[in-house]
Design a protein around this motif. Structure first.
Motif, PDB file in Angstrom:
ATOM      1  N   SER A  10       0.839  -1.186   0.000  1.00 45.26           N
ATOM      2  CA  SER A  10       0.000   0.000   0.000  1.00 45.26           C
ATOM      3  C   SER A  10       0.873   1.235   0.000  1.00 45.26           C
ATOM      4  O   SER A  10       2.034   1.216   0.442  1.00 45.26           O
ATOM      5  CB  SER A  10      -0.928   0.013   1.229  1.00 45.26           C
ATOM      6  N   ALA A  11       0.299   2.301  -0.484  1.00 48.75           N
ATOM      7  CA  ALA A  11       1.028   3.560  -0.489  1.00 48.75           C
ATOM      8  C   ALA A  11       1.279   4.023   0.932  1.00 48.75           C
ATOM      9  O   ALA A  11       0.414   3.893   1.802  1.00 48.75           O
ATOM     10  CB  ALA A  11       0.242   4.619  -1.265  1.00 48.75           C
ATOM     11  N   VAL A 204      -3.542   4.195  -8.029  1.00 45.02           N
ATOM     12  CA  VAL A 204      -2.486   3.231  -7.685  1.00 45.02           C
ATOM     13  C   VAL A 204      -1.138   3.805  -8.119  1.00 45.02           C
ATOM     14  O   VAL A 204      -0.942   4.100  -9.306  1.00 45.02           O
ATOM     15  CB  VAL A 204      -2.727   1.873  -8.378  1.00 45.02           C
ATOM     16  N   ASN A 230      -4.623  -1.306  -3.214  1.00 42.00           N
ATOM     17  CA  ASN A 230      -4.551   0.147  -3.247  1.00 42.00           C
ATOM     18  C   ASN A 230      -5.792   0.804  -3.839  1.00 42.00           C
ATOM     19  O   ASN A 230      -5.897   2.031  -3.844  1.00 42.00           O
ATOM     20  CB  ASN A 230      -3.314   0.587  -4.046  1.00 42.00           C
TER      21      ASN A 230
END
Length: 315
Positions: A10-11, A204, A230
């Motif tokens: 994930s970011a 994303v 994401n």
């Protein structure tokens, strides 16, 4: 292969939590901007809801308003112990599950096509995909009814290789009727799902995709470990909105079958009790139960997806 692929990626917020003040300011601004519209919508919808709840507590027929009597929760007891309600609820659930599942898959495919299309083709492609969603639902339902009609339809000749004959009545049985209804719903609302998922795909980070490629991840691994985690918030919004809309399906059923062959949905049951039989009390009770079902579905989706919207925005 790197351990990067062993868990969803994930970011990460590079600010280390310093964006809290900015996040609070954005939420405050959001309430200022959406607040007036929220108040207006609340005022517009509050009265019908309260009136429906009030009417559901009475044995009230529009043809004999003078003899209405208070029955409390009696109307709900009548409905919940009647097989007609459970049949309608089952049909509604079936249509919702089938259409949402198929639309999610097709919509994701269309979103990938739009995302990877050439820049010059993207506006044209998005416009073409949106055409079904722009068609009014009643008009769409009449078109599908015409296409599958025994007298005027042309679908039977198309499906002759599957054993269909000119006399095949697509609205003669419950299974075939539900097939056409689901097909019409999928055709019309898949573009809506695809646009919401396209917005999720655009969020994303490319750097994560490139890192996964460097680690040797296949397309399927990147989809499962990078892309889907994401865009979880976009998937939740798309599935939630479409589920709530599908659970209230009425137009297609009204136009194509009018509830025949056990294709009556909950919304159509409320219409039949209120408009055709003028049973205001029972019809209002059905409407209230439909409203409660929609609220329960919303709560289950929000709790089940466990999406942190602030993280999804990159805060």
């Amino acid at each position: 292969m790197s351990a990067t692929l062993d868990r969803p990626v994930s970011a990460v917020d590079p600010s280390g939590g310093r964006g809290n003040d900015k996040s609070r300011a954005e939420r405050k601004l959001g309430w200022y901007l959406a607040g007036p519209a929220f108040v207006v919508m609340l005022l517009v919808t509050a009265y019908p809801i309260v009136q429906a709840v009030f009417d559901s507590l009475f044995d009230y027929r529009l043809t004999d308003p003078q003899n209405s009597s208070f029955v409390g929760l009696g109307n709900y007891g009548v409905i919940l112990t009647d097989s007609v309600w459970w049949t309608s609820f089952g049909v509604t659930t079936f249509i919702t599950v089938v259409t949402v599942a198929v639309e999610l898959v097709l919509g994701f495919g269309l979103a990938l096509v739009m995302l990877n299309a050439l820049k010059a083709l993207r506006p044209v492609l998005r416009t073409v995909i949106l055409i079904p969603y722009a068609v009014i639902t009643v008009v769409s339902a009449f078109a599908w009814q015409f296409a599958f009609s025994v007298d005027s339809g042309f679908v039977n000749s198309w499906f002759s290789f599957l054993g269909a004959t000119p006399e095949t009545d697509w609205f003669g049985t419950q299974g075939l009727s539900l097939f056409v209804i689901c097909l019409a719903e999928i055709w019309k609302t898949t573009p809506f799902i695809s646009l919401l998922l396209l917005a999720g795909l655009a969020q994303v980070p490319d750097v994560l995709q490139e890192a996964a490629k460097v680690d040797g991840a296949s397309w399927w691994q990147r989809l499962r470990r990078v892309t889907l985690p994401n865009m979880k918030a976009a998937i939740m919004v798309a599935v939630l909105f479409r589920t709530l809309d599908a659970f209230r399906v009425f137009d297609s059923v009204f136009v194509m079958t009018a509830g025949a062959n056990n294709t009556e949905t909950v919304s159509f049951l409320a219409y039949r009790q209120t408009i055709e039989r003028v049973e205001i009390g029972l019809g209002s009770a059905v409407s209230v139960l439909l409203f409660l079902s929609v609220v329960l579905i919303s709560a289950l989706f929000i709790k089940g997806f466990k999406v942190d919207l602030s993280q999804a925005r990159g805060e």
